[in-house]
Design a protein around this motif. Structure first.
Motif, PDB file in Angstrom:
ATOM      1  N   GLY A 194      74.820  76.380  28.880  1.00 16.12           N
ATOM      2  CA  GLY A 194      74.376  77.097  27.686  1.00 16.12           C
ATOM      3  C   GLY A 194      73.104  76.522  27.116  1.00 16.12           C
ATOM      4  N   GLU A 195      72.746  76.997  25.924  1.00 17.11           N
ATOM      5  CA  GLU A 195      71.572  76.515  25.202  1.00 17.11           C
ATOM      6  C   GLU A 195      72.029  75.696  24.001  1.00 17.11           C
ATOM      7  OE1 GLU A 195      68.939  79.674  24.210  1.00 17.11           O
ATOM      8  OE2 GLU A 195      68.793  80.427  26.267  1.00 17.11           O
ATOM      9  N   TYR A 196      71.361  74.561  23.776  1.00 22.39           N
ATOM     10  CA  TYR A 196      71.761  73.650  22.708  1.00 22.39           C
ATOM     11  C   TYR A 196      70.537  73.142  21.947  1.00 22.39           C
ATOM     12  CZ  TYR A 196      76.131  73.804  25.280  1.00 22.39           C
ATOM     13  OH  TYR A 196      77.281  74.235  25.911  1.00 22.39           O
ATOM     14  N   PRO A 197      69.793  74.056  21.324  1.00 27.05           N
ATOM     15  CA  PRO A 197      68.556  73.637  20.644  1.00 27.05           C
ATOM     16  C   PRO A 197      68.803  72.749  19.433  1.00 27.05           C
ATOM     17  CG  PRO A 197      69.092  75.913  20.120  1.00 27.05           C
ATOM     18  CD  PRO A 197      70.036  75.499  21.196  1.00 27.05           C
ATOM     19  N   GLU A 198      70.046  72.732  18.908  1.00 25.02           N
ATOM     20  CA  GLU A 198      70.328  71.951  17.699  1.00 25.02           C
ATOM     21  C   GLU A 198      70.393  70.457  17.968  1.00 25.02           C
ATOM     22  OE1 GLU A 198      74.448  73.154  19.356  1.00 25.02           O
ATOM     23  OE2 GLU A 198      72.372  73.874  19.370  1.00 25.02           O
ATOM     24  N   PHE A 199      70.511  70.019  19.234  1.00 26.77           N
ATOM     25  CA  PHE A 199      70.598  68.590  19.528  1.00 26.77           C
ATOM     26  C   PHE A 199      69.195  67.981  19.550  1.00 26.77           C
ATOM     27  CE2 PHE A 199      74.802  69.734  20.966  1.00 26.77           C
ATOM     28  CZ  PHE A 199      75.552  68.594  20.719  1.00 26.77           C
ATOM     29  N   THR A 200      68.926  67.075  18.614  1.00 28.57           N
ATOM     30  CA  THR A 200      67.642  66.392  18.542  1.00 28.57           C
ATOM     31  C   THR A 200      67.861  64.904  18.311  1.00 28.57           C
ATOM     32  OG1 THR A 200      67.454  66.751  16.146  1.00 28.57           O
ATOM     33  CG2 THR A 200      66.462  68.422  17.588  1.00 28.57           C
ATOM     34  N   ALA A 201      66.846  64.113  18.614  1.00 25.56           N
ATOM     35  CA  ALA A 201      66.921  62.672  18.364  1.00 25.56           C
ATOM     36  C   ALA A 201      66.845  62.395  16.873  1.00 25.56           C
ATOM     37  CB  ALA A 201      65.797  61.956  19.092  1.00 25.56           C
ATOM     38  N   GLY A 202      67.608  61.402  16.419  1.00 28.82           N
ATOM     39  CA  GLY A 202      67.623  61.031  15.007  1.00 28.82           C
ATOM     40  C   GLY A 202      66.361  60.317  14.570  1.00 28.82           C
ATOM     41  N   ALA A 203      66.388  59.814  13.341  1.00 31.58           N
ATOM     42  CA  ALA A 203      65.192  59.227  12.724  1.00 31.58           C
ATOM     43  C   ALA A 203      64.656  58.023  13.481  1.00 31.58           C
ATOM     44  CB  ALA A 203      65.501  58.848  11.277  1.00 31.58           C
ATOM     45  N   GLU A 204      65.521  57.306  14.213  1.00 34.07           N
ATOM     46  CA  GLU A 204      65.084  56.135  14.981  1.00 34.07           C
ATOM     47  C   GLU A 204      64.950  56.452  16.469  1.00 34.07           C
ATOM     48  OE1 GLU A 204      67.748  52.946  14.151  1.00 34.07           O
ATOM     49  OE2 GLU A 204      67.236  52.854  12.023  1.00 34.07           O
ATOM     50  N   GLY A 205      64.976  57.733  16.811  1.00 30.10           N
ATOM     51  CA  GLY A 205      64.944  58.114  18.219  1.00 30.10           C
ATOM     52  C   GLY A 205      66.313  57.955  18.849  1.00 30.10           C
ATOM     53  N   ALA A 206      66.380  58.116  20.158  1.00 30.85           N
ATOM     54  CA  ALA A 206      67.659  58.011  20.863  1.00 30.85           C
ATOM     55  C   ALA A 206      67.423  57.645  22.324  1.00 30.85           C
ATOM     56  CB  ALA A 206      68.432  59.325  20.781  1.00 30.85           C
ATOM     57  N   THR A 207      68.311  56.809  22.839  1.00 32.75           N
ATOM     58  CA  THR A 207      68.362  56.509  24.266  1.00 32.75           C
ATOM     59  C   THR A 207      69.755  56.871  24.746  1.00 32.75           C
ATOM     60  OG1 THR A 207      66.796  54.678  24.043  1.00 32.75           O
ATOM     61  CG2 THR A 207      68.130  54.736  26.047  1.00 32.75           C
ATOM     62  N   PHE A 208      69.856  57.596  25.857  1.00 29.64           N
ATOM     63  CA  PHE A 208      71.165  58.042  26.305  1.00 29.64           C
ATOM     64  C   PHE A 208      71.215  58.229  27.815  1.00 29.64           C
ATOM     65  CE2 PHE A 208      68.583  61.566  24.830  1.00 29.64           C
ATOM     66  CZ  PHE A 208      68.642  62.491  25.862  1.00 29.64           C
ATOM     67  N   TYR A 209      72.416  58.068  28.359  1.00 34.18           N
ATOM     68  CA  TYR A 209      72.750  58.445  29.729  1.00 34.18           C
ATOM     69  C   TYR A 209      72.934  59.946  29.744  1.00 34.18           C
ATOM     70  CZ  TYR A 209      76.284  59.343  33.415  1.00 34.18           C
ATOM     71  OH  TYR A 209      77.011  59.857  34.452  1.00 34.18           O
ATOM     72  N   LEU A 210      72.418  60.612  30.800  1.00 37.23           N
ATOM     73  CA  LEU A 210      72.531  62.066  30.895  1.00 37.23           C
ATOM     74  C   LEU A 210      72.855  62.481  32.324  1.00 37.23           C
ATOM     75  CD1 LEU A 210      72.144  64.940  29.654  1.00 37.23           C
ATOM     76  CD2 LEU A 210      69.719  64.728  30.282  1.00 37.23           C
ATOM     77  N   LYS A 211      73.904  63.283  32.469  1.00 43.11           N
ATOM     78  CA  LYS A 211      74.265  63.886  33.754  1.00 43.11           C
ATOM     79  C   LYS A 211      74.231  65.393  33.563  1.00 43.11           C
ATOM     80  CE  LYS A 211      77.885  62.238  35.980  1.00 43.11           C
ATOM     81  NZ  LYS A 211      77.466  61.734  37.327  1.00 43.11           N
ATOM     82  N   THR A 212      73.577  66.114  34.462  1.00 44.45           N
ATOM     83  CA  THR A 212      73.493  67.565  34.361  1.00 44.45           C
ATOM     84  C   THR A 212      73.872  68.212  35.692  1.00 44.45           C
ATOM     85  OG1 THR A 212      71.124  67.522  34.907  1.00 44.45           O
ATOM     86  CG2 THR A 212      71.703  67.535  32.576  1.00 44.45           C
ATOM     87  N   GLY A 213      74.311  69.461  35.603  1.00 45.81           N
ATOM     88  CA  GLY A 213      74.602  70.250  36.783  1.00 45.81           C
ATOM     89  C   GLY A 213      75.982  70.074  37.365  1.00 45.81           C
ATOM     90  N   HIS A 214      76.702  69.026  36.985  1.00 49.14           N
ATOM     91  CA  HIS A 214      77.935  68.665  37.688  1.00 49.14           C
ATOM     92  C   HIS A 214      79.122  69.556  37.355  1.00 49.14           C
ATOM     93  CE1 HIS A 214      78.094  66.831  33.797  1.00 49.14           C
ATOM     94  NE2 HIS A 214      79.269  66.261  33.986  1.00 49.14           N
ATOM     95  N   LEU A 215      79.033  70.347  36.301  1.00 46.35           N
ATOM     96  CA  LEU A 215      80.148  71.243  35.956  1.00 46.35           C
ATOM     97  C   LEU A 215      79.842  72.697  36.307  1.00 46.35           C
ATOM     98  CD1 LEU A 215      81.139  69.798  32.465  1.00 46.35           C
ATOM     99  CD2 LEU A 215      82.027  69.192  34.720  1.00 46.35           C
ATOM    100  N   GLY A 216      78.669  72.933  36.922  1.00 43.74           N
ATOM    101  CA  GLY A 216      78.250  74.297  37.191  1.00 43.74           C
ATOM    102  C   GLY A 216      78.872  74.915  38.425  1.00 43.74           C
ATOM    103  N   GLY A 217      79.429  74.099  39.301  1.00 40.15           N
ATOM    104  CA  GLY A 217      80.029  74.618  40.532  1.00 40.15           C
ATOM    105  C   GLY A 217      81.444  74.102  40.690  1.00 40.15           C
ATOM    106  N   ALA A 218      81.922  74.093  41.909  1.00 41.69           N
ATOM    107  CA  ALA A 218      83.288  73.628  42.180  1.00 41.69           C
ATOM    108  C   ALA A 218      83.370  72.126  41.975  1.00 41.69           C
ATOM    109  CB  ALA A 218      83.691  73.987  43.604  1.00 41.69           C
ATOM    110  N   LEU A 219      84.415  71.684  41.279  1.00 43.42           N
ATOM    111  CA  LEU A 219      84.637  70.259  41.075  1.00 43.42           C
ATOM    112  C   LEU A 219      85.252  69.646  42.330  1.00 43.42           C
ATOM    113  CD1 LEU A 219      86.183  70.364  37.503  1.00 43.42           C
ATOM    114  CD2 LEU A 219      83.928  69.514  38.106  1.00 43.42           C
ATOM    115  N   PRO A 220      85.025  68.335  42.564  1.00 38.65           N
ATOM    116  CA  PRO A 220      85.708  67.682  43.672  1.00 38.65           C
ATOM    117  C   PRO A 220      87.219  67.824  43.534  1.00 38.65           C
ATOM    118  CG  PRO A 220      84.023  66.268  42.738  1.00 38.65           C
ATOM    119  CD  PRO A 220      84.159  67.435  41.812  1.00 38.65           C
ATOM    120  N   GLU A 221      87.925  67.777  44.637  1.00 37.85           N
ATOM    121  CA  GLU A 221      89.381  67.924  44.609  1.00 37.85           C
ATOM    122  C   GLU A 221      90.004  66.792  43.792  1.00 37.85           C
ATOM    123  OE1 GLU A 221      93.164  68.118  47.719  1.00 37.85           O
ATOM    124  OE2 GLU A 221      91.100  68.163  48.447  1.00 37.85           O
ATOM    125  N   ILE A 222      90.875  67.154  42.894  1.00 34.83           N
ATOM    126  CA  ILE A 222      91.535  66.177  42.033  1.00 34.83           C
ATOM    127  C   ILE A 222      92.708  65.570  42.795  1.00 34.83           C
ATOM    128  CG2 ILE A 222      92.814  65.875  39.876  1.00 34.83           C
ATOM    129  CD1 ILE A 222      91.164  68.280  38.812  1.00 34.83           C
TER     130      ILE A 222
END
Length: 224
Positions: A194-222
């Motif tokens: 989806g689209e998430y334009p409301e997420f922005t860095a705060g007044a001191e900025g932000a550092t974060f781990y980010l993973k993308t794409g991994h929920l868009g297709g079939a998940l590995p077998e549980i």
């Protein structure tokens, strides 16, 4: 056991919501962020090692991904202080421990069975970071199934300038803001496509781990 197990829905856990649970190994506790299964599970966790705690050697049939958040995490392959990113593909094994104590972010059983690449990256090294405008990026892994990086954003910068297939992140410093909600250090967020334009860095900025794409297709077998 099912925790935040509907991957079609947003999920978030802030640091003040952590519930530490004992693991089967003495001196090792964890916060379960999402989980499908019991001890052999598709799981995302914050894991805390007390000083001089250790696990016996064990395998990870579905792979293991680790980001060291504090202290020094170790196994027979080396010592990894805060900032190290580790990726152990399916079928590998190790005997992890921590002499001084450590806190790590861990994802289990979330890799395709044919992944074979082992990754070791010291994200504290300036050379692994690349700048583009108000954003710095440290690439960690790119595959057919997912993309993983660390990002640093200047204050007020939008986290997602465009729609995402899916996203998962852990705030490492600073804060991310979405409306009236502030996600500070230690906050974990998982977002479906989806689209998430409301997420922005705060007044001191932000550092974060980010993973993308991994929920868009079939998940590995549980695991059963």
């Amino acid at each position: 056991m099912l925790i935040n197990a509907d991957f079609s829905l947003p999920a978030a856990v802030t640091a003040d919501q952590y519930q530490w649970k004992a693991s089967p190994q003495s001196g090792v506790e964890r916060v379960m962020l999402d989980r499908v299964g019991e001890e052999k599970a598709r799981a995302t966790s914050i894991v805390r090692y007390a000083a001089a705690s250790r696990f016996p050697e064990h395998q990870h049939p579905g792979g293991e991904e680790i980001l060291v958040l504090s202290g020094t995490f170790s196994d027979e392959h080396g010592d990894y202080p805060a900032g190290w990113y580790l990726r152990n593909p399916p079928g590998t094994s190790h005997a992890p421990f921590s002499d001084e104590g450590a806190v790590i972010f861990v994802k289990l059983w979330q890799m395709p069975a044919d992944e074979r690449r082992s990754v070791r990256i010291d994200t504290s090294a300036p050379a692994v970071w690349h700048s583009a405008g108000d954003r710095e990026t440290c690439p960690l892994f790119t595959g057919d199934y997912e993309q993983v990086c660390l990002q640093r954003l200047a204050a007020g910068t939008a986290m997602f300038p465009e729609a995402v297939e899916s996203a998962e992140l852990l705030v490492l410093s600073g804060a991310l803001v979405a409306g009236e909600q502030c996600y500070g250090q230690g906050s974990w967020i998982r977002l479906p496509a989806g689209e998430y334009p409301e997420f922005t860095a705060g007044a001191e900025g932000a550092t974060f781990y980010l993973k993308t794409g991994h929920l868009g297709g079939a998940l590995p077998e549980i695991p059963g």
